[in-house]
Write a protein that holds these residues in place. Structure first.
Motif, PDB file in Angstrom:
ATOM      1  N   HIS A  38      28.894  51.918   5.122  1.00 24.10           N
ATOM      2  CA  HIS A  38      28.283  51.518   6.391  1.00 24.10           C
ATOM      3  C   HIS A  38      29.285  50.659   7.158  1.00 24.10           C
ATOM      4  N   PRO A  39      30.289  51.283   7.763  1.00 24.28           N
ATOM      5  CA  PRO A  39      31.338  50.490   8.420  1.00 24.28           C
ATOM      6  C   PRO A  39      30.839  49.746   9.662  1.00 24.28           C
ATOM      7  N   THR A  40      31.455  48.593   9.889  1.00 22.88           N
ATOM      8  CA  THR A  40      31.222  47.809  11.095  1.00 22.88           C
ATOM      9  C   THR A  40      32.574  47.552  11.737  1.00 22.88           C
ATOM     10  N   LEU A  41      32.680  47.863  13.004  1.00 21.07           N
ATOM     11  CA  LEU A  41      33.884  47.549  13.773  1.00 21.07           C
ATOM     12  C   LEU A  41      33.597  46.252  14.520  1.00 21.07           C
ATOM     13  N   LEU A  42      34.287  45.185  14.116  1.00 17.50           N
ATOM     14  CA  LEU A  42      34.117  43.874  14.724  1.00 17.50           C
ATOM     15  C   LEU A  42      35.291  43.614  15.656  1.00 17.50           C
ATOM     16  N   VAL A  43      34.989  43.281  16.904  1.00 13.20           N
ATOM     17  CA  VAL A  43      36.013  42.971  17.891  1.00 13.20           C
ATOM     18  C   VAL A  43      35.766  41.550  18.384  1.00 13.20           C
ATOM     19  N   ARG A  44      36.743  40.676  18.170  1.00 12.75           N
ATOM     20  CA  ARG A  44      36.644  39.284  18.620  1.00 12.75           C
ATOM     21  C   ARG A  44      37.443  39.176  19.914  1.00 12.75           C
ATOM     22  N   ILE A  45      36.796  38.685  20.981  1.00 11.52           N
ATOM     23  CA  ILE A  45      37.420  38.652  22.303  1.00 11.52           C
ATOM     24  C   ILE A  45      37.413  37.244  22.891  1.00 11.52           C
TER      25      ILE A  45
END
Length: 155
Positions: A38-45
């Motif tokens: 169950h992948p999660t793509l986390l983007v910190r901006i």
């Protein structure tokens, strides 16, 4: 397998930067978490104008990157897409990030170095830390650093 994940993360980072920079947003970090089931793509901006990231910024970023991911489809199967402001996990990457946080405690990892110390000064890309009374100078972008304390007000 690690090389494949790193290459995929680099590709996802480039995609996010290409989409978000024109929106006035800076990509600080992209992580593909739990790449197996169950992948999660986390983007910190962060914002390029150094103002606090708003909920609207996070929503706009999610819509823009989500649309590009739908078009390119770089992740097989279903995944979650999450966006975060830097918060207490703020990665420090560029010299200007260190300049904003002068005097604050920072966790640093670099070849031959692992310490928590305040940022003493920034000169160009050279960042100097006060490590137990000794100056340690490293080149921004060539080591990992995160805030170890959160400033009481936005910087």
């Amino acid at each position: 397998m690690t090389t494949r994940i790193t290459t995929q993360t680099d590709s996802l980072s480039a995609l996010a930067e290409r989409v978000l920079t024109p929106l006035g947003l800076e990509v600080l970090e992209v992580q593909l978490q739990n790449p197996g089931r169950h992948p999660t793509l986390l983007v910190r901006i962060d914002r390029l104008d150094e103002q606090p990231v708003s909920v609207e910024d996070l929503q706009n970023a999610s819509r823009a990157v989500g649309a590009e991911l739908d078009a390119v489809d770089p992740i097989a199967g279903e995944y979650n897409l999450e966006f975060e402001s830097p918060g207490s996990k703020r990665p420090l990457i560029r010299a200007r990030h260190f300049e904003r946080m002068l005097g604050l405690q920072t966790r640093v990892r670099a070849p031959g170095h692992a310490f928590t110390a305040p940022i003493k000064s920034v000169d160009g890309d050279q960042v100097t830390f006060d490590v137990l009374g000794e100056d340690v100078t490293l080149t921004a972008g060539q080591f990992q650093a995160n805030l170890a304390e959160f400033p009481p007000e936005h910087r």
